[in-house]
Design a protein around this motif. Sequence first.
Motif, PDB file in Angstrom:
ATOM      1  N   SER A   3       0.848  -1.192   0.000  1.00  0.00           N
ATOM      2  CA  SER A   3       0.000   0.000   0.000  1.00  0.00           C
ATOM      3  C   SER A   3       0.885   1.244   0.000  1.00  0.00           C
ATOM      4  O   SER A   3       0.514   2.282   0.518  1.00  0.00           O
ATOM      5  CB  SER A   3      -0.937  -0.010   1.201  1.00  0.00           C
ATOM      6  OG  SER A   3      -0.175  -0.025   2.392  1.00  0.00           O
ATOM      7  N   THR A   4       2.044   1.115  -0.602  1.00  0.00           N
ATOM      8  CA  THR A   4       2.997   2.213  -0.711  1.00  0.00           C
ATOM      9  C   THR A   4       2.414   3.309  -1.596  1.00  0.00           C
ATOM     10  O   THR A   4       1.932   3.021  -2.687  1.00  0.00           O
ATOM     11  CB  THR A   4       4.316   1.699  -1.342  1.00  0.00           C
ATOM     12  OG1 THR A   4       4.794   0.616  -0.576  1.00  0.00           O
ATOM     13  CG2 THR A   4       5.353   2.789  -1.416  1.00  0.00           C
ATOM     14  N   ASN A  41      -2.639   1.377 -12.495  1.00  0.00           N
ATOM     15  CA  ASN A  41      -3.229   2.496 -11.769  1.00  0.00           C
ATOM     16  C   ASN A  41      -2.145   3.013 -10.828  1.00  0.00           C
ATOM     17  O   ASN A  41      -1.002   2.532 -10.882  1.00  0.00           O
ATOM     18  CB  ASN A  41      -4.516   2.087 -11.047  1.00  0.00           C
ATOM     19  CG  ASN A  41      -4.299   1.019  -9.996  1.00  0.00           C
ATOM     20  OD1 ASN A  41      -3.171   0.616  -9.700  1.00  0.00           O
ATOM     21  ND2 ASN A  41      -5.391   0.538  -9.420  1.00  0.00           N
ATOM     22  N   ASP A  42      -2.469   3.971  -9.976  1.00  0.00           N
ATOM     23  CA  ASP A  42      -1.431   4.534  -9.115  1.00  0.00           C
ATOM     24  C   ASP A  42      -0.856   3.483  -8.169  1.00  0.00           C
ATOM     25  O   ASP A  42       0.356   3.462  -7.918  1.00  0.00           O
ATOM     26  CB  ASP A  42      -1.926   5.763  -8.361  1.00  0.00           C
ATOM     27  CG  ASP A  42      -3.097   5.485  -7.436  1.00  0.00           C
ATOM     28  OD1 ASP A  42      -3.772   4.456  -7.570  1.00  0.00           O
ATOM     29  OD2 ASP A  42      -3.351   6.339  -6.562  1.00  0.00           O
ATOM     30  N   ALA A  50       8.249   0.315  -5.780  1.00  0.00           N
ATOM     31  CA  ALA A  50       8.712  -0.085  -4.448  1.00  0.00           C
ATOM     32  C   ALA A  50       9.341  -1.478  -4.435  1.00  0.00           C
ATOM     33  O   ALA A  50      10.313  -1.713  -3.715  1.00  0.00           O
ATOM     34  CB  ALA A  50       7.554  -0.030  -3.455  1.00  0.00           C
ATOM     35  N   THR A  51       8.800  -2.392  -5.246  1.00  0.00           N
ATOM     36  CA  THR A  51       9.256  -3.789  -5.207  1.00  0.00           C
ATOM     37  C   THR A  51      10.176  -4.160  -6.359  1.00  0.00           C
ATOM     38  O   THR A  51      10.835  -5.196  -6.315  1.00  0.00           O
ATOM     39  CB  THR A  51       8.061  -4.754  -5.236  1.00  0.00           C
ATOM     40  OG1 THR A  51       7.377  -4.616  -6.500  1.00  0.00           O
ATOM     41  CG2 THR A  51       7.108  -4.496  -4.081  1.00  0.00           C
ATOM     42  N   GLU A  63      -8.520  -5.746 -10.058  1.00  0.00           N
ATOM     43  CA  GLU A  63      -7.555  -5.918  -8.971  1.00  0.00           C
ATOM     44  C   GLU A  63      -6.129  -5.849  -9.489  1.00  0.00           C
ATOM     45  O   GLU A  63      -5.880  -6.023 -10.687  1.00  0.00           O
ATOM     46  CB  GLU A  63      -7.769  -7.259  -8.265  1.00  0.00           C
ATOM     47  CG  GLU A  63      -7.524  -8.462  -9.148  1.00  0.00           C
ATOM     48  CD  GLU A  63      -7.863  -9.794  -8.492  1.00  0.00           C
ATOM     49  OE1 GLU A  63      -8.624  -9.803  -7.517  1.00  0.00           O
ATOM     50  OE2 GLU A  63      -7.369 -10.820  -8.974  1.00  0.00           O
ATOM     51  N   LEU A  64      -5.194  -5.604  -8.573  1.00  0.00           N
ATOM     52  CA  LEU A  64      -3.776  -5.633  -8.922  1.00  0.00           C
ATOM     53  C   LEU A  64      -3.341  -7.063  -9.187  1.00  0.00           C
ATOM     54  O   LEU A  64      -3.885  -8.000  -8.587  1.00  0.00           O
ATOM     55  CB  LEU A  64      -2.930  -5.081  -7.768  1.00  0.00           C
ATOM     56  CG  LEU A  64      -3.059  -3.607  -7.441  1.00  0.00           C
ATOM     57  CD1 LEU A  64      -2.187  -3.271  -6.237  1.00  0.00           C
ATOM     58  CD2 LEU A  64      -2.681  -2.738  -8.618  1.00  0.00           C
TER      59      LEU A  64
END
Length: 136
Positions: A3-4, A41-42, A50-51, A63-64
């Motif tokens: 949730s970064t 999306n953002d 981040a990963t 969904e992601l």
Amino acid sequence: MSSTPLPAAVRDRVRFDADGLVPAITQDAATGEVLMMAWMNDAALATTLATRRGTYWSRSRGELWRKGASSGHTQQVVSVALDCDGDTVLLRVEQTGPACHTGTTSCFTDRAVDLDALETAEAARPGEEGRTDGDS
């Protein structure tokens, strides 16, 4: 998934469409081959940054999804760039296994449009002689 938040330096440059999405082109970092196109999306872009793993937004599932989470065909992100308008993301990745869900190296493998065959087919169509544009 993370949730970064999307870093401000990127958030201020990227232009998401009305649905909050931006197209992402994924390219093999070693060969330059275009592997796939997906949507972000953002949260997908923030998670990818981040990963350093290719993460996208599934429009059909809402969904992601992280590339390779179920298949093992992962993408290690080497670099991320935005185009001049900020409305397209380019990921350069080290791809493990096929990039396409069909099992091919790229989503574009063996899917080229034969331009010469199209010209020949168009020229052979009756009643179309001399038409070069959409005007009647």
